[in-house]
Design a protein around this motif. Structure first.
Motif, PDB file in Angstrom:
ATOM      1  N   ALA A 302       0.864  -1.182   0.000  1.00  0.00           N
ATOM      2  CA  ALA A 302       0.000   0.000   0.000  1.00  0.00           C
ATOM      3  C   ALA A 302       0.900   1.232   0.000  1.00  0.00           C
ATOM      4  N   PRO A 303       0.434   2.360  -0.550  1.00  0.00           N
ATOM      5  CA  PRO A 303       1.257   3.573  -0.563  1.00  0.00           C
ATOM      6  C   PRO A 303       1.476   4.110   0.841  1.00  0.00           C
ATOM      7  N   ASP A 304       2.571   4.854   1.013  1.00  0.00           N
ATOM      8  CA  ASP A 304       2.917   5.332   2.351  1.00  0.00           C
ATOM      9  C   ASP A 304       1.878   6.283   2.933  1.00  0.00           C
ATOM     10  N   ARG A 305       1.064   6.911   2.067  1.00  0.00           N
ATOM     11  CA  ARG A 305       0.018   7.792   2.578  1.00  0.00           C
ATOM     12  C   ARG A 305      -1.036   7.017   3.372  1.00  0.00           C
ATOM     13  N   MET A 306      -1.046   5.671   3.217  1.00  0.00           N
ATOM     14  CA  MET A 306      -2.010   4.833   3.935  1.00  0.00           C
ATOM     15  C   MET A 306      -1.405   4.173   5.169  1.00  0.00           C
ATOM     16  N   ASP A 307      -0.229   4.582   5.568  1.00  0.00           N
ATOM     17  CA  ASP A 307       0.455   3.915   6.679  1.00  0.00           C
ATOM     18  C   ASP A 307      -0.392   3.827   7.946  1.00  0.00           C
ATOM     19  N   GLU A 308      -1.227   4.839   8.192  1.00  0.00           N
ATOM     20  CA  GLU A 308      -2.036   4.857   9.416  1.00  0.00           C
ATOM     21  C   GLU A 308      -3.502   4.549   9.144  1.00  0.00           C
ATOM     22  N   ASP A 309      -3.810   4.078   7.938  1.00  0.00           N
ATOM     23  CA  ASP A 309      -5.189   3.829   7.515  1.00  0.00           C
ATOM     24  C   ASP A 309      -5.477   2.327   7.550  1.00  0.00           C
ATOM     25  N   ILE A 310      -6.518   1.923   8.256  1.00  0.00           N
ATOM     26  CA  ILE A 310      -6.885   0.509   8.355  1.00  0.00           C
ATOM     27  C   ILE A 310      -7.143  -0.097   6.983  1.00  0.00           C
ATOM     28  N   ARG A 311      -7.500   0.734   6.017  1.00  0.00           N
ATOM     29  CA  ARG A 311      -7.829   0.221   4.680  1.00  0.00           C
ATOM     30  C   ARG A 311      -6.605  -0.231   3.898  1.00  0.00           C
ATOM     31  N   LYS A 312      -5.422   0.032   4.423  1.00  0.00           N
ATOM     32  CA  LYS A 312      -4.221  -0.466   3.742  1.00  0.00           C
ATOM     33  C   LYS A 312      -4.207  -1.993   3.719  1.00  0.00           C
ATOM     34  N   TYR A 313      -4.923  -2.614   4.649  1.00  0.00           N
ATOM     35  CA  TYR A 313      -4.985  -4.070   4.688  1.00  0.00           C
ATOM     36  C   TYR A 313      -5.989  -4.641   3.678  1.00  0.00           C
ATOM     37  N   GLU A 314      -6.705  -3.752   2.996  1.00  0.00           N
ATOM     38  CA  GLU A 314      -7.658  -4.174   1.969  1.00  0.00           C
ATOM     39  C   GLU A 314      -7.125  -3.933   0.557  1.00  0.00           C
ATOM     40  N   GLU A 315      -5.871  -3.514   0.452  1.00  0.00           N
ATOM     41  CA  GLU A 315      -5.272  -3.204  -0.848  1.00  0.00           C
ATOM     42  C   GLU A 315      -4.823  -4.498  -1.528  1.00  0.00           C
ATOM     43  N   ILE A 316      -5.785  -5.258  -2.070  1.00  0.00           N
ATOM     44  CA  ILE A 316      -5.478  -6.551  -2.679  1.00  0.00           C
ATOM     45  C   ILE A 316      -5.745  -6.545  -4.179  1.00  0.00           C
ATOM     46  N   GLY A 317      -6.039  -5.394  -4.762  1.00  0.00           N
ATOM     47  CA  GLY A 317      -6.397  -5.331  -6.172  1.00  0.00           C
ATOM     48  C   GLY A 317      -7.906  -5.474  -6.335  1.00  0.00           C
ATOM     49  N   THR A 318      -8.344  -5.772  -7.558  1.00  0.00           N
ATOM     50  CA  THR A 318      -9.780  -5.889  -7.830  1.00  0.00           C
ATOM     51  C   THR A 318     -10.395  -6.999  -6.986  1.00  0.00           C
ATOM     52  N   HIS A 319     -11.493  -6.688  -6.361  1.00  0.00           N
ATOM     53  CA  HIS A 319     -12.186  -7.655  -5.508  1.00  0.00           C
ATOM     54  C   HIS A 319     -13.684  -7.354  -5.559  1.00  0.00           C
ATOM     55  N   PRO A 320     -14.528  -8.347  -5.287  1.00  0.00           N
ATOM     56  CA  PRO A 320     -15.971  -8.137  -5.393  1.00  0.00           C
ATOM     57  C   PRO A 320     -16.505  -7.270  -4.265  1.00  0.00           C
ATOM     58  N   ALA A 321     -17.526  -6.510  -4.570  1.00  0.00           N
ATOM     59  CA  ALA A 321     -18.231  -5.745  -3.538  1.00  0.00           C
ATOM     60  C   ALA A 321     -19.338  -6.580  -2.906  1.00  0.00           C
ATOM     61  N   ALA A 322     -19.912  -7.491  -3.703  1.00  0.00           N
ATOM     62  CA  ALA A 322     -21.115  -8.213  -3.280  1.00  0.00           C
ATOM     63  C   ALA A 322     -20.909  -8.990  -1.990  1.00  0.00           C
ATOM     64  N   ASN A 323     -19.806  -9.729  -1.903  1.00  0.00           N
ATOM     65  CA  ASN A 323     -19.569 -10.560  -0.725  1.00  0.00           C
ATOM     66  C   ASN A 323     -19.553  -9.733   0.553  1.00  0.00           C
ATOM     67  N   TYR A 324     -18.884  -8.582   0.498  1.00  0.00           N
ATOM     68  CA  TYR A 324     -18.703  -7.786   1.707  1.00  0.00           C
ATOM     69  C   TYR A 324     -19.967  -7.027   2.087  1.00  0.00           C
ATOM     70  N   LEU A 325     -20.740  -6.594   1.107  1.00  0.00           N
ATOM     71  CA  LEU A 325     -21.975  -5.898   1.443  1.00  0.00           C
ATOM     72  C   LEU A 325     -22.991  -6.837   2.071  1.00  0.00           C
ATOM     73  N   ALA A 326     -22.986  -8.100   1.634  1.00  0.00           N
ATOM     74  CA  ALA A 326     -23.945  -9.066   2.187  1.00  0.00           C
ATOM     75  C   ALA A 326     -23.608  -9.450   3.623  1.00  0.00           C
ATOM     76  N   ILE A 327     -22.430  -9.058   4.113  1.00  0.00           N
ATOM     77  CA  ILE A 327     -22.135  -9.242   5.536  1.00  0.00           C
ATOM     78  C   ILE A 327     -23.187  -8.524   6.380  1.00  0.00           C
ATOM     79  N   GLY A 328     -23.723  -7.413   5.849  1.00  0.00           N
ATOM     80  CA  GLY A 328     -24.734  -6.656   6.587  1.00  0.00           C
ATOM     81  C   GLY A 328     -25.961  -7.486   6.904  1.00  0.00           C
ATOM     82  N   GLU A 329     -26.430  -8.265   5.918  1.00  0.00           N
ATOM     83  CA  GLU A 329     -27.586  -9.138   6.176  1.00  0.00           C
ATOM     84  C   GLU A 329     -27.249 -10.212   7.197  1.00  0.00           C
ATOM     85  N   ALA A 330     -26.041 -10.757   7.105  1.00  0.00           N
ATOM     86  CA  ALA A 330     -25.635 -11.779   8.072  1.00  0.00           C
ATOM     87  C   ALA A 330     -25.596 -11.206   9.488  1.00  0.00           C
ATOM     88  N   LEU A 331     -25.107  -9.990   9.621  1.00  0.00           N
ATOM     89  CA  LEU A 331     -25.057  -9.351  10.933  1.00  0.00           C
ATOM     90  C   LEU A 331     -26.463  -9.118  11.472  1.00  0.00           C
TER      91      LEU A 331
END
Length: 444
Positions: A302-331
């Motif tokens: 991840a770029p150094d500007r994200m050093d303190e950003d939790i989203r740096k751990y999500e920098e995996i390239g293209t990934h689906p949105a559907a799976n993560y949004l449906a976590i809301g229904e599961a919750l």
């Protein structure tokens, strides 16, 4: 089978219907996509408005039949390996399909511009549910990804030691073994009792193994082999006195039994959401305490500007949105059942089969039945029966899914029913086990 009728009065810990349906509406109202289908709304209403304390509901088969209606499981077999990966309720599946269909209309717009930002609403809800800050929660594909982020993310030098147990998850031990081969670190493993019913003894064994070279500790919140719950907060407090970070493997714990991440006081925590939260397959969560984020490198750059950003751990390239949004229904489904009610039911199911089998002197449990030391997972051993052969026979003859554990410290079958499991299915398992104990396994 005893059927308990509903009783008047509502436990204050049980979500009411307005709260449950309101949280669903809040999440879905932000999207122009369709909301719950009518069947899901009916299930949600029934669960959230059900009276009775968690203890009262544990053996209320009418309530759990309503819960089971939300799933599309195959009833021609008995699935007792929900600890590996769980089925999702039908409306979680439906939500993911809706989001995926919408994504495919014009992915660079619909998935990246419209659906992608909606992940923030799910992030906020998950953080709130487990008592941490929204800026401390990252979404991953599973617990292993979150754990490897931490295992690889701390800088180590040749000769540094990492401390863990002989019962930690195999993939995580493999991760440290790779660092041993590549960087010259050393992994030290301790044994914990089976079952472990003295938290102070677990802490003592960890502390006793610490040396001046110890730089990291890896521990399970719930051990996958037996369902043992370990004293995370106490180990973290001890390690903090020695200035040693603790990596916490919560793969089997989150949404399995009630706790708050904030109560554990840990600096990081990794879990899979496709186990006990019933979220889409390939979804996980990584918690990192906000001030510790700069210390842990992301698994992918991840770029150094994200050093303190939790989203740096999500920098995996293209990934689906559907799976993560449906976590809301599961919750929302999890909240509708109620964390305490879910845990009480899972314990009830474990004890239902365990107490029956324990009537035979050849049967023993590698899992504690004392409150607070385990929940829905049980590891059962039968003296005189080969565990692998017994496991295969249960599947080949009875179509019962189970997990043979061949670990020398806790050999046995790992049995993990879920909220959709019926007592009739538990009886089928128990009867098959009793047959094998009495008559032995047929020769191959």
């Amino acid at each position: 089978m005893r059927i308990r009728k509903s009783r008047p009065g509502t436990d204050p810990r049980t979500p009411n219907r307005r709260h449950f349906l309101g949280s669903a509406a809040a999440v879905l109202g932000a999207s122009r996509l369709p909301a719950f289908n009518s069947r899901a709304v009916d299930i949600a209403r029934d669960l959230a408005s059900h009276p009775g304390s968690p203890a009262d509901t544990a053996d209320d088969e009418n309530f759990w039949a309503e819960v089971a209606r939300a799933f599309t499981v195959d009833r021609t077999l008995v699935n007792l390996n929900n600890g590996g990966v769980s089925p999702s309720p039908s409306f979680v599946q439906d939500a993911m399909k809706r989001h995926l269909d919408y994504s495919n209309e014009a992915p660079t717009y619909t998935m990246w511009k419209i659906l992608g930002p909606q992940r923030e609403g799910v992030r906020a809800r998950m953080a709130r549910e487990w008592g941490v800050d929204t800026e401390e929660v990252a979404f991953t594909r599973n617990a292993s990804e979150g754990l490897q982020t931490c295992q690889f993310g701390y800088d180590l030098e040749a000769g540094d030691e990492v401390l863990t147990t002989t019962q930690d998850y195999g993939r995580m031990l493999t991760t440290f073994r790779q660092r041993e081969r590549r960087e010259g670190i050393k992994m030290v493993q301790i044994r914990v009792p089976v079952p472990a019913e003295d938290p102070a003894e677990v802490v003592r064994r960890f502390e006793e193994a610490i040396t001046p070279r110890t730089k990291l500790i890896l521990m399970c919140h719930m051990i996958n082999l037996t369902g043992q719950i370990l004293p995370v907060r106490e180990v973290v407090a001890m390690a903090r006195r020695h200035d040693i970070p603790v990596i916490v493997d919560g793969a089997h714990a989150m949404a399995h039994f009630p706790f708050k991440l904030s109560d554990l006081d840990c600096d990081n925590y990794s879990t899979s959401l496709h186990k006990w939260l019933f979220a889409p397959h390939g979804t996980g969560l990584l918690y990192v305490r906000r001030e510790k984020i700069p210390e842990i490198w992301p698994l992918m750059a991840a770029p150094d500007r994200m050093d303190e950003d939790i989203r740096k751990y999500e920098e995996i390239g293209t990934h689906p949105a559907a799976n993560y949004l449906a976590i809301g229904e599961a919750l929302t489904f999890h909240q509708g059942i109620g964390a305490e009610r879910k845990a009480e039911r899972l314990i009830y199911l474990r004890d239902y089969w365990a107490n029956r089998l324990l009537e035979n002197d050849r049967v023993s449990l590698n899992t504690s039945q004392k409150p607070g030391f385990a929940c829905g997972i049980g590891n059962v051993h039968v003296d005189g029966l080969d565990t692998a052969a017994l496991s295969n026979w249960l599947w080949d003859k009875h179509r019962i899914i189970n997990v043979p554990i061949g670990h020398e410290e806790c050999t046995g079958l790992r049995i993990s029913p879920s909220v959709y499991t019926t007592l009739e299915e538990i009886d089928r398992f128990s009867e098959a086990m009793e047959w094998a104990i009495t008559r032995g396994l047929p020769e191959a």
